[in-house]
Design a protein around this motif. Structure first.
Motif, PDB file in Angstrom:
ATOM      1  N   TYR A  10       0.792  -1.138  -0.137  1.00 37.09           N
ATOM      2  CA  TYR A  10       0.049  -0.025   0.027  1.00 37.09           C
ATOM      3  C   TYR A  10       0.882   1.467   0.031  1.00 37.09           C
ATOM      4  N   PHE A  11       1.846   1.347   0.484  1.00 39.99           N
ATOM      5  CA  PHE A  11       3.016   2.340   0.544  1.00 39.99           C
ATOM      6  C   PHE A  11       3.355   2.622  -0.887  1.00 39.99           C
ATOM      7  N   VAL A  12       3.707   1.558  -1.544  1.00 36.02           N
ATOM      8  CA  VAL A  12       4.069   1.874  -2.999  1.00 36.02           C
ATOM      9  C   VAL A  12       3.134   2.328  -3.741  1.00 36.02           C
ATOM     10  N   ALA A  13       1.841   1.686  -3.355  1.00 35.74           N
ATOM     11  CA  ALA A  13       0.530   2.109  -4.366  1.00 35.74           C
ATOM     12  C   ALA A  13       0.355   3.612  -3.989  1.00 35.74           C
ATOM     13  N   ILE A  14       0.053   4.144  -2.698  1.00 34.51           N
ATOM     14  CA  ILE A  14      -0.088   5.508  -2.606  1.00 34.51           C
ATOM     15  C   ILE A  14       1.229   6.276  -2.899  1.00 34.51           C
ATOM     16  N   GLU A  15       2.203   6.031  -2.984  1.00 38.05           N
ATOM     17  CA  GLU A  15       3.393   6.717  -3.632  1.00 38.05           C
ATOM     18  C   GLU A  15       2.866   7.114  -5.202  1.00 38.05           C
ATOM     19  N   HIS A  16       2.608   5.964  -5.850  1.00 35.20           N
ATOM     20  CA  HIS A  16       2.430   6.305  -7.193  1.00 35.20           C
ATOM     21  C   HIS A  16       1.125   6.919  -7.429  1.00 35.20           C
ATOM     22  N   LEU A  61      -1.279   2.338 -12.127  1.00 37.64           N
ATOM     23  CA  LEU A  61      -0.244   1.358 -11.459  1.00 37.64           C
ATOM     24  C   LEU A  61      -0.588   1.208  -9.967  1.00 37.64           C
ATOM     25  N   GLY A  62      -0.957   2.436  -9.147  1.00 36.06           N
ATOM     26  CA  GLY A  62      -0.953   2.538  -7.818  1.00 36.06           C
ATOM     27  C   GLY A  62      -2.171   2.027  -7.646  1.00 36.06           C
ATOM     28  N   LEU A  63      -3.382   2.205  -8.477  1.00 34.51           N
ATOM     29  CA  LEU A  63      -4.761   1.799  -8.119  1.00 34.51           C
ATOM     30  C   LEU A  63      -4.634   0.299  -8.229  1.00 34.51           C
ATOM     31  N   THR A  64      -3.929  -0.416  -9.369  1.00 33.94           N
ATOM     32  CA  THR A  64      -4.031  -1.797  -9.430  1.00 33.94           C
ATOM     33  C   THR A  64      -3.206  -2.542  -8.133  1.00 33.94           C
ATOM     34  N   LEU A  65      -2.176  -1.569  -7.907  1.00 27.60           N
ATOM     35  CA  LEU A  65      -1.531  -2.273  -6.637  1.00 27.60           C
ATOM     36  C   LEU A  65      -2.274  -2.254  -5.557  1.00 27.60           C
ATOM     37  N   PHE A  87       7.409  -4.152 -12.518  1.00 30.37           N
ATOM     38  CA  PHE A  87       7.096  -2.920 -13.419  1.00 30.37           C
ATOM     39  C   PHE A  87       7.733  -1.906 -12.922  1.00 30.37           C
ATOM     40  N   VAL A  88       7.299  -1.602 -11.574  1.00 34.84           N
ATOM     41  CA  VAL A  88       7.873  -0.360 -10.967  1.00 34.84           C
ATOM     42  C   VAL A  88       9.420  -0.387 -10.845  1.00 34.84           C
ATOM     43  N   ILE A  89      10.007  -1.405 -10.558  1.00 38.36           N
ATOM     44  CA  ILE A  89      11.427  -1.509 -10.279  1.00 38.36           C
ATOM     45  C   ILE A  89      12.166  -1.331 -11.780  1.00 38.36           C
ATOM     46  N   ILE A  90      11.655  -1.871 -12.832  1.00 37.12           N
ATOM     47  CA  ILE A  90      12.310  -1.675 -14.167  1.00 37.12           C
ATOM     48  C   ILE A  90      12.271  -0.393 -14.452  1.00 37.12           C
ATOM     49  N   ILE A 103      15.353   8.811  -8.897  1.00 35.44           N
ATOM     50  CA  ILE A 103      14.144   8.113  -9.146  1.00 35.44           C
ATOM     51  C   ILE A 103      14.265   6.597  -8.552  1.00 35.44           C
ATOM     52  N   PHE A 104      15.318   6.289  -8.587  1.00 33.14           N
ATOM     53  CA  PHE A 104      15.560   4.634  -8.118  1.00 33.14           C
ATOM     54  C   PHE A 104      15.493   4.643  -6.871  1.00 33.14           C
ATOM     55  N   TRP A 105      16.073   5.576  -6.050  1.00 32.61           N
ATOM     56  CA  TRP A 105      15.824   5.757  -4.763  1.00 32.61           C
ATOM     57  C   TRP A 105      14.507   5.947  -4.062  1.00 32.61           C
ATOM     58  N   LEU A 106      13.775   6.919  -5.021  1.00 35.29           N
ATOM     59  CA  LEU A 106      12.462   7.132  -4.154  1.00 35.29           C
ATOM     60  C   LEU A 106      11.279   6.278  -4.845  1.00 35.29           C
ATOM     61  N   GLN A 107      11.426   5.872  -5.935  1.00 39.14           N
ATOM     62  CA  GLN A 107      10.568   4.838  -6.645  1.00 39.14           C
ATOM     63  C   GLN A 107      10.862   3.443  -6.513  1.00 39.14           C
ATOM     64  N   GLY A 108      12.129   3.001  -6.873  1.00 37.41           N
ATOM     65  CA  GLY A 108      12.515   1.881  -7.105  1.00 37.41           C
ATOM     66  C   GLY A 108      12.913   1.118  -5.935  1.00 37.41           C
ATOM     67  N   MET A 109      13.389   1.867  -4.668  1.00 36.26           N
ATOM     68  CA  MET A 109      13.689   1.308  -3.764  1.00 36.26           C
ATOM     69  C   MET A 109      12.639   0.608  -2.817  1.00 36.26           C
TER      70      MET A 109
END
Length: 123
Positions: A10-16, A61-65, A87-90, A103-109
């Motif tokens: 949910y953290f990753v989803a809300i972030e997106h 993407l966030g909604l689907t997650l 998908f998010v990591i790539i 971007i990698f540290w904020l979204q990918g990590m």
């Protein structure tokens, strides 16, 4: 899914969803600052349209997650969540190579950490 995995997902989803908000409704000044783009570029109509288009992708993407744990269970839920996190990591790796390293540290990590926690559920 265990509670830690659900919270991280949910953290990753809300972030997106937040990124979507910035890309679609953010001020040009904020968009230029956050995405390391010249303000004069971000103010152009084609750039605004491109940012909004990226925002829709991030939002979906966030909604689907976020909806995956509500509509899928068991192995199907884990596989779908893993796919979305990959998908998010790539995309984060690509973005860090082409736009801004942060971007990698904020979204990918966060997605990578969540993915690694998820892998412990699949084994």
């Amino acid at each position: 899914m265990n509670i830690l995995l659900i919270i991280l997902t949910y953290f990753v989803a809300i972030e997106h969803l937040g990124i979507m908000g910035i890309e679609i409704w953010g001020t040009s000044t904020k968009q230029a600052e956050l995405f390391s783009m010249p303000l004069s570029f971000v103010k152009q109509a084609p750039a605004k349209a491109a940012l909004a288009n990226m925002g829709i992708y991030n939002g979906m993407l966030g909604l689907t997650l976020g909806l995956t744990p509500l509509f899928l269970t068991g192995h199907n839920q884990l596989v779908m969540t893993a796919l979305l996190l990959l998908f998010v990591i790539i995309v984060a790796i690509f973005g860090s190579l082409t736009v801004k390293k942060q971007i990698f540290w904020l979204q990918g990590m966060p997605a990578l950490v969540t993915f690694l926690v998820l892998l412990t559920q699949l084994v």
